[in-house]
Design an enzyme around this catalytic site. Structure first.
Site: not given
Length: 315
Positions: A155, A225
């Site tokens: 992430h 993302e």
């Protein structure tokens, strides 16, 4: 902050200006890639076509079910999480969606003990090897002991706030997979990288680190993302997200295998909410979502899960 669609990033309308490392063939062909893959990749789920929903099939490039993950990050208290669990337990969720939530580590046991079995549990991070004298870390074995089936790795907040590097993240993914956890493998570019035309280079380098380390892609979901869209209220337009997803699938075809490219689910994350998920879900290479802030609101998260209905086409 309310989400707004960012149809053209500041001062740059494309994804790439000059990037010699990106194979020219991949650039010229990535937009038509989906049309070249076998039609068998358009599936409702892993079940046979004879069990299709009468409302239609889910047209998506990755095989398997639509995938929606909720990343709760470093949020919540025992009371607020109990309320969220109650909302999720009472929600009506479309059957043909894999749903996963990722609570803070300290609340995983609370969530696992009271959340419906319809929703799986994920860790937000895991250590690169077997547990031991690694203060503050969480081992794969501990996540499995608590009933987790997935872990989020790579992430952007781990990459850019904590400072994790591509190679280290790849090794973490390899260990998690070897111990039986599924991996939600995150990739994505920062705003300055997009403006410099380096979106593909950055995403492909992050993908390569996973590809160099993992023994198999069977239990990996790729989450694109864009860093500039995470928690900012800015959302990649459906077309922007689709363009990157197609390029990622093309990279997998070229550098891993056509089978992996056709099977791997590529999901989108970055200020996804109940208001924009349906339009994003219509794109053929968007196979689901990794949701941040909106996953802390049970009814809104259910709306995002159920956006799979906008992906259904006549059988």
């Amino acid at each position: 902050m309310a989400a707004t669609s960012l149809t053209a990033p500041p001062s740059f309308s494309g994804l790439r200006r000059i990037s010699p490392k990106l194979d020219a063939a991949a650039v010229s062909s990535h937009q038509s890639f989906f049309h070249r893959v076998n039609s068998s990749t358009r599936l409702v789920s892993s079940s046979s076509s004879s069990h299709r929903s009468p409302r239609g099939v889910v047209a998506m490039a990755g095989s398997g079910k639509f995938f929606v993950g909720g990343n709760w990050k470093c949020n919540g208290t025992k009371d607020s999480i109990a309320k969220l669990i109650s909302d999720l337990n009472s929600a009506t969720l479309e059957a043909d969606v894999d749903v996963v939530v990722s609570p803070p580590f300290v609340y995983i046991d609370q969530v696992k003990s009271s959340l419906t079995d319809r929703i799986d549990i994920s860790g937000q991070n895991s250590w690169v090897g077997k547990g031991g004298a690694f203060t503050g870390e969480i081992s794969v074995e501990q996540l499995k002991d608590l009933g987790c089936k997935w872990v989020i790795l790579g992430h952007s907040e781990r990459r850019h706030v904590i400072g994790e590097k591509d190679e280290f993240i790849g090794k973490k993914a390899a260990y998690a997979l070897s111990e039986g956890l599924g991996v939600i493998a995150c990739i994505g570019e920062k705003l300055e990288e997009r403006e410099a035309g380096k979106t593909f280079d950055v995403c492909f380098a992050q993908l390569k680190a996973f590809a160099d380390a993992v023994p198999s892609w069977d239990n990996i979901v790729v989450a694109y993302e864009p860093v500039w869209a995470i928690g900012t209220g800015k959302v990649a337009s459906p077309q922007q997200a689709q363009e990157v997803h197609v390029a990622v699938r093309g990279w997998l075809k070229k550098n891993v295998s056509e089978e992996v490219a056709s099977k791997t689910r590529i999901i989108y994350g970055g200020s996804v909410n109940g208001g924009n998920s349906a339009e994003l879900a219509k794109e053929e290479d968007i196979d689901g979502f990794l949701v941040g802030g909106a996953s802390l609101k049970g009814p809104e998260f259910a709306t995002i899960v159920n956006s799979v209905t906008s992906k259904k086409v006549a059988a």
